[in-house]
Design an enzyme around this catalytic site. Structure first.
Site, PDB file in Angstrom:
ATOM      1  CG  HIS A  15      66.323  70.992  56.042  1.00  0.00           C
ATOM      2  ND1 HIS A  15      66.664  71.752  54.972  1.00  0.00           N
ATOM      3  CD2 HIS A  15      65.894  69.808  55.540  1.00  0.00           C
ATOM      4  CE1 HIS A  15      66.449  71.071  53.857  1.00  0.00           C
ATOM      5  NE2 HIS A  15      65.989  69.884  54.169  1.00  0.00           N
TER       6      HIS A  15
HETATM    7  N1  UDP Z   1      60.641  76.669  50.979  1.00  0.00           N
HETATM    8  C1  UDP Z   1      59.516  77.400  51.380  1.00  0.00           C
HETATM    9  N2  UDP Z   1      59.564  78.079  52.562  1.00  0.00           N
HETATM   10  C2  UDP Z   1      60.668  78.095  53.375  1.00  0.00           C
HETATM   11  C3  UDP Z   1      61.804  77.343  52.959  1.00  0.00           C
HETATM   12  C4  UDP Z   1      61.753  76.642  51.772  1.00  0.00           C
HETATM   13  O1  UDP Z   1      58.505  77.434  50.660  1.00  0.00           O
HETATM   14  O2  UDP Z   1      60.644  78.739  54.424  1.00  0.00           O
HETATM   15  C5  UDP Z   1      60.573  75.910  49.716  1.00  0.00           C
HETATM   16  C6  UDP Z   1      61.672  76.209  48.724  1.00  0.00           C
HETATM   17  O3  UDP Z   1      61.319  77.285  47.851  1.00  0.00           O
HETATM   18  C7  UDP Z   1      61.788  74.896  47.957  1.00  0.00           C
HETATM   19  C8  UDP Z   1      61.443  73.852  49.000  1.00  0.00           C
HETATM   20  O4  UDP Z   1      60.759  74.539  50.049  1.00  0.00           O
HETATM   21  O5  UDP Z   1      60.834  74.851  46.914  1.00  0.00           O
HETATM   22  C9  UDP Z   1      62.694  73.175  49.522  1.00  0.00           C
HETATM   23  O6  UDP Z   1      62.373  72.385  50.576  1.00  0.00           O
HETATM   24  P1  UDP Z   1      63.456  71.821  51.611  1.00  0.00           P
HETATM   25  O7  UDP Z   1      64.643  72.728  51.630  1.00  0.00           O
HETATM   26  O8  UDP Z   1      62.715  71.559  52.861  1.00  0.00           O
HETATM   27  O9  UDP Z   1      63.787  70.413  50.990  1.00  0.00           O
HETATM   28  P2  UDP Z   1      64.933  69.829  50.064  1.00  0.00           P
HETATM   29  O10 UDP Z   1      64.799  70.487  48.726  1.00  0.00           O
HETATM   30  O11 UDP Z   1      66.242  70.083  50.715  1.00  0.00           O
HETATM   31  O12 UDP Z   1      64.616  68.372  49.997  1.00  0.00           O
END
Ligand code: UDP
Length: 361
Positions: free
Chosen positions: A209
């Protein structure tokens, strides 16, 4: 002590859940601490927001600012305008922000301009990559905070190097990992698991993403094609982020082993990760969860603000060049991926430590 907690986007909800539970526990023990939960509305789809409140037992927000959509600046401005009104109507002793999303930065600026004390959870982490909107959010927030809760010694050092005095830095561990430990016995097998006839440790989970990977059609097509053609005879499950979905469906990618599903709830997603052979991702939080679950993680980024996932954990940064994907998958299938360990204080008790410290402020 009255605290206003801010949450706006998917990773925020996962981080505030254990804090709210620790605050509720302190209240039940008649400690002098109250809170108000403000949802900025940055993420608003059911499967990017409401689902996490239900699954992780987070109470309904006291206010929802309804600030979804728009460019970076439009969204920052909308959140600032709405949160200024909210904070003027409901003054507090302390605004508490988590992570690195637009809401984190926008509410930090508003809090300080209204002379309200500010604390940042997951402070001090740096990718040093200013092309990432999150890095700007982290830097601004950490310029303004009165005190800091950190996940690693590297984050502590980054804050010290920025001139933050030792007494304002609290190395407490990782609230996202609190959520993982609290829920690992509740993970739910997603419907897709049986529908796709997945077998334990014989499939790959993919999430993408970051703007650097998904905003340009050719770049995204190349990355996905390299992954689908180098994964060896097993399915790839791709819970697709709304940002990626907007562009992906026009790319015309069809590979027999690629299975696109809607974003999953936390309990389903982490069931899938726990039983996967490996994860291919550009997420930050997922590299922490795979480290704790001991699942190999291939990260399509040139840098990380979470270096301990690589130096201690199971994560490897392979960059955004599609040519690096084949060698990484070769190492994985040769059974040569590193084992990894769990970083200090990622033990499931971080939120309790934070509330203990807040009670002394
Ligand atoms: N996550 C979720 N469902 C999904 C994809 C990710 O619950 O389909 C959770 C994942 O376990 C983690 C969080 O979302 O706890 C990560 O979010 P994201 O990758 O959007 O954000 P980043 O950590 O990159 O800021």
């Amino acid at each position: 002590m009255h605290i206003t907690l801010i949450a706006g986007a998917r990773p925020n909800f996962i981080k505030i859940a254990p804090l709210i539970h620790a605050l509720q526990k302190a209240q039940a023990e008649r400690k002098n601490i109250r809170y108000r939960l403000v949802h900025t509305g940055q993420h608003y789809d059911k499967n990017m927001s409401d689902m996490f409140f239900d699954e992780l037992n987070i109470p309904m927000p006291d206010a929802n600012l309804g600030c979804g959509g728009g460019t970076q600046a439009e969204q920052t401005a909308a959140i600032m305008i709405a949160f200024e009104k909210e904070l003027m109507a409901h003054p507090t002793d302390l605004v508490l922000v988590v992570g690195d999303v637009t809401s984190t930065m926008a509410c930090s600026i508003v809090a300080k301009k209204l002379n309200t004390r500010l604390t940042h959870i997951e402070a001090g982490i740096r990718s040093w990559d200013l092309t990432m909107p999150e890095e700007i959010n982290r830097m601004v927030t950490d310029c303004l905070a009165d005190f800091y809760f950190t996940t690693s010694e590297v984050a502590n050092e980054n804050l010290r190097n920025a001139g933050v005095s030792e007494d304002r830095i609290h190395f407490v561990g990782n609230v996202m990992i609190d959520t993982l430990y609290a829920n690992k016995h509740r993970f739910i097998k997603p419907e897709a698991f049986d529908e796709l006839k997945l077998q334990e440790k014989r499939y790959i989970v993919m999430t993408l993403h970051r703007p650097a990977n998904v905003d340009e059609a050719d770049k995204l097509r190349n990355l996905v094609n390299q992954i689908t053609s180098n994964v060896e005879n097993e399915p790839i499950v791709f819970p697709i982020h709304p940002r990626t979905a907007r562009i992906f469906h026009d790319l015309g990618i069809h590979a027999d082993n690629l299975h696109i599903v809607d974003p999953l709830g936390y309990l389903e997603f982490n069931y899938l990760v726990k039983h996967a052979r490996a994860v291919v991702t550009d997420s930050g939080g997922i590299t922490e969860e795979t480290t704790v679950m001991g699942v190999p993680c291939i990260t399509l980024r040139d840098n990380t603000e979470r270096p301990e996932t690589c130096t201690i954990g199971t994560n490897e940064l392979i960059g955004t060049n599609p040519d690096n994907i084949a060698p990484a998958l070769k190492t994985l299938y040769a059974g040569k991926w590193k084992e990894g360990a769990i970083p200090p204080l990622w033990d499931g008790h971080t939120a309790e430590r934070i509330v203990e410290i807040l009670l002394q402020k």
